[in-house]
Design an enzyme around this catalytic site. Structure first.
Site, mmCIF file in Angstrom:
data_model
loop_
_atom_site.group_PDB
_atom_site.id
_atom_site.type_symbol
_atom_site.label_atom_id
_atom_site.label_comp_id
_atom_site.label_asym_id
_atom_site.label_seq_id
_atom_site.Cartn_x
_atom_site.Cartn_y
_atom_site.Cartn_z
ATOM 1 N N LYS A 33 48.847 32.421 71.321
ATOM 2 C CA LYS A 33 48.071 33.156 72.331
ATOM 3 C C LYS A 33 47.502 32.217 73.398
ATOM 4 O O LYS A 33 47.367 32.611 74.550
ATOM 5 C CB LYS A 33 46.984 34.003 71.671
ATOM 6 C CG LYS A 33 47.583 35.136 70.853
ATOM 7 C CD LYS A 33 46.724 36.381 70.785
ATOM 8 C CE LYS A 33 47.540 37.521 70.155
ATOM 9 N NZ LYS A 33 46.788 38.722 69.877
ATOM 10 N N LYS A 54 52.270 44.953 71.174
ATOM 11 C CA LYS A 54 51.774 45.996 72.051
ATOM 12 C C LYS A 54 51.142 45.464 73.332
ATOM 13 O O LYS A 54 51.025 46.169 74.312
ATOM 14 C CB LYS A 54 50.810 46.915 71.308
ATOM 15 C CG LYS A 54 49.470 46.320 70.941
ATOM 16 C CD LYS A 54 48.554 47.409 70.410
ATOM 17 C CE LYS A 54 48.144 47.163 68.982
ATOM 18 N NZ LYS A 54 47.335 45.936 68.797
ATOM 19 N N LYS A 87 58.481 38.558 68.510
ATOM 20 C CA LYS A 87 57.853 39.706 67.831
ATOM 21 C C LYS A 87 57.600 40.853 68.812
ATOM 22 O O LYS A 87 57.158 40.624 69.929
ATOM 23 C CB LYS A 87 56.510 39.229 67.244
ATOM 24 C CG LYS A 87 55.761 40.265 66.444
ATOM 25 C CD LYS A 87 54.352 39.779 66.062
ATOM 26 C CE LYS A 87 53.298 40.375 66.973
ATOM 27 N NZ LYS A 87 51.931 40.356 66.446
HETATM 28 P P1 ATP Z 1 48.654 42.224 70.231
HETATM 29 O O1 ATP Z 1 49.976 42.267 70.923
HETATM 30 O O2 ATP Z 1 47.547 42.853 71.009
HETATM 31 O O3 ATP Z 1 48.311 40.883 69.671
HETATM 32 P P2 ATP Z 1 49.916 43.392 67.979
HETATM 33 O O4 ATP Z 1 50.915 44.361 68.490
HETATM 34 O O5 ATP Z 1 50.399 42.115 67.415
HETATM 35 O O6 ATP Z 1 48.779 43.173 69.028
HETATM 36 P P3 ATP Z 1 47.796 43.892 66.114
HETATM 37 O O7 ATP Z 1 46.754 44.872 66.436
HETATM 38 O O8 ATP Z 1 47.456 42.471 66.242
HETATM 39 O O9 ATP Z 1 49.119 44.202 66.921
HETATM 40 O O10 ATP Z 1 48.349 44.165 64.658
HETATM 41 C C1 ATP Z 1 48.234 45.345 63.937
HETATM 42 C C2 ATP Z 1 49.097 45.297 62.722
HETATM 43 O O11 ATP Z 1 50.460 45.467 63.105
HETATM 44 C C3 ATP Z 1 49.042 43.989 61.953
HETATM 45 O O12 ATP Z 1 49.056 44.252 60.569
HETATM 46 C C4 ATP Z 1 50.283 43.272 62.342
HETATM 47 O O13 ATP Z 1 50.733 42.405 61.343
HETATM 48 C C5 ATP Z 1 51.238 44.432 62.528
HETATM 49 N N1 ATP Z 1 52.291 44.116 63.474
HETATM 50 C C6 ATP Z 1 52.124 43.846 64.782
HETATM 51 N N2 ATP Z 1 53.308 43.638 65.375
HETATM 52 C C7 ATP Z 1 54.240 43.765 64.401
HETATM 53 C C8 ATP Z 1 55.661 43.663 64.385
HETATM 54 N N3 ATP Z 1 56.344 43.378 65.478
HETATM 55 N N4 ATP Z 1 56.300 43.868 63.223
HETATM 56 C C9 ATP Z 1 55.623 44.178 62.101
HETATM 57 N N5 ATP Z 1 54.285 44.278 62.056
HETATM 58 C C10 ATP Z 1 53.590 44.091 63.184
#
Ligand code: ATP
Ligand code: LTN
Length: 330
Positions: free
Chosen positions: A115, A202, A199
């Site tokens: 990040k 969002k 990955k």
């Molecule tokens: P950001 O992009 O804002 O960092 P994020 O999409 O990574 O957010 P988080 O809110 O940080 O989402 O994560 C919520 C949950 O979703 C966590 O348990 C994380 O491990 C899971 N997660 C996020 N992205 C993935 C992915 N691509 N595949 C599987 N699990 C995911």
């Protein structure tokens, strides 16, 4: 009996529209586990401000996420659905844990490195102590189990280390949590459709499929998904695009990877992508229908949030009181 159940804690940031990665890596397991554990499902808004948020958008995203929890089938009476910033003990425990976290161990966290690289103009101290706040979330509720995607494994290790350290330094106080990581075919790590080495996320949704995308958008995104110059639909490390699509298909159709490979033995990439999109559209349809009903009912959402705040506060207060005492606060 409710009280005999083990405790589960998990959270998702209200940092944008949820992707199918969030769904398969986290939310879907929340629903599966809700009957077997006493569950705390949190909207971690404190975490989300480690990256700049627009206040009005953050507010809306928070309501949206509570509505999505409900739309996926989480029962707000049986579980505790709540907003992190409404329970002050999260910040209070973070401070105590921060004083027991070494600079070097926080610096090793790969999410911090990723990040910081992505937002070089905003490498704030909150981003650095993000995993300590996450440990506080988990330890406050004495959680036994924490369902997360694979990317959060390192943070969970830290939470365990901090619990063990606190217990050794003072006396046994905190439950040492176990991770619950979705299996590979369950969607432990869903990759970006436009760049399957990255990955799906969002807050950076170039090739992300969102849970609330229209069927047309979902179809269009899958049709454009990056594959490779081969023709075989096989799960293999050398084929990240195809493997990711197979993972998504198998998760949405509740099949194993090898069953999914069999479904596509004589199928071309174009048709394969359409079939994957169809499985996602069908899987999300009931959730989307529920969501559009719930999001309109603001009074109901407020009631859910308020009940959650009360239940969470009660539990968190008990832990923070114990901790303050052990530390030596009067
Ligand atoms: P950001 O992009 O804002 O960092 P994020 O999409 O990574 O957010 P988080 O809110 O940080 O989402 O994560 C919520 C949950 O979703 C966590 O348990 C994380 O491990 C899971 N997660 C996020 N992205 C993935 C992915 N691509 N595949 C599987 N699990 C995911
Ligand atoms: N960092 C997590 C979100 C999160 C979380 C938690 C998950 C914050 N606190 C406690 C499980 C338990 C993420 O998914 N990015």
């Amino acid at each position: 009996m409710e009280n005999d159940k083990k405790i589960l804690f998990s959270g998702i940031q209200p940092s944008g529209y949820l992707t199918i990665g969030n769904y398969l890596g986290a939310l879907k397991n929340f629903v599966t586990l809700q009957n077997d554990y006493d569950c705390y499902y949190c909207v971690v808004d404190l975490h989300s401000i480690t990256i700049d948020q627009v206040p009005a958008v953050l507010r809306q995203n928070t309501y949206n996420l509570i509505a999505l929890y409900l739309a996926c089938g989480l029962d707000y009476k049986q579980n505790t659905l709540f907003i992190q910033s409404q329970v002050p003990a999260h910040c209070e425990l973070t401070w105590v844990l921060s004083c027991n976290t070494m600079f070097g161990e926080a610096r090793r966290m790969t999410q911090f490195k990723e990040k910081s690289a992505k937002h070089p103009d905003n490498i704030n101290v909150g981003l650095f102590s993000y995993p300590v706040l996450m440990a506080a979330d988990i330890l406050l509720y004495q959680a036994d189990l924490v369902p997360v995607g694979n990317d959060q494994k390192q943070h969970l290790e830290l939470a365990r280390d901090l619990a063990i350290r606190f217990n050794n330094k003072f006396s046994p106080t905190l439950t040492v949590p176990e991770p619950y990581i979705a299996s590979k075919q369950g969607g432990a790590r869903i990759m970006d459709l436009a760049d399957p080495t990255k990955k799906m996320s969002k807050s950076d949704n170039g090739g992300a499929v969102l849970m609330l995308d229209t069927p047309e958008d979902i179809m269009r995104k899958f049709k454009r998904a990056v594959t490779d110059s081969d023709t075989q639909i096989k799960y293999h490390a050398s084929k990240p695009g195809i493997s990711n699509l197979l993972t998504i298909y198998s998760a949405f159709s509740s099949k194993t990877i090898s069953e999914s490979e069999k479904d596509f033995e004589d199928v071309g990439y174009g048709d394969f992508k359409i079939r994957v999109a169809e499985s996602v559209i069908e899987g999300l349809r009931p959730i989307q229908n529920e969501y559009s009903r719930i999001i309109k009912d603001k009074a109901f959402l407020e009631q859910v949030i308020d009940e959650g705040r009360q239940k969470a506060t009660q539990k968190a207060f008990k832990t923070i009181r114990k901790i303050y005492k052990k530390v030596g606060f009067i």
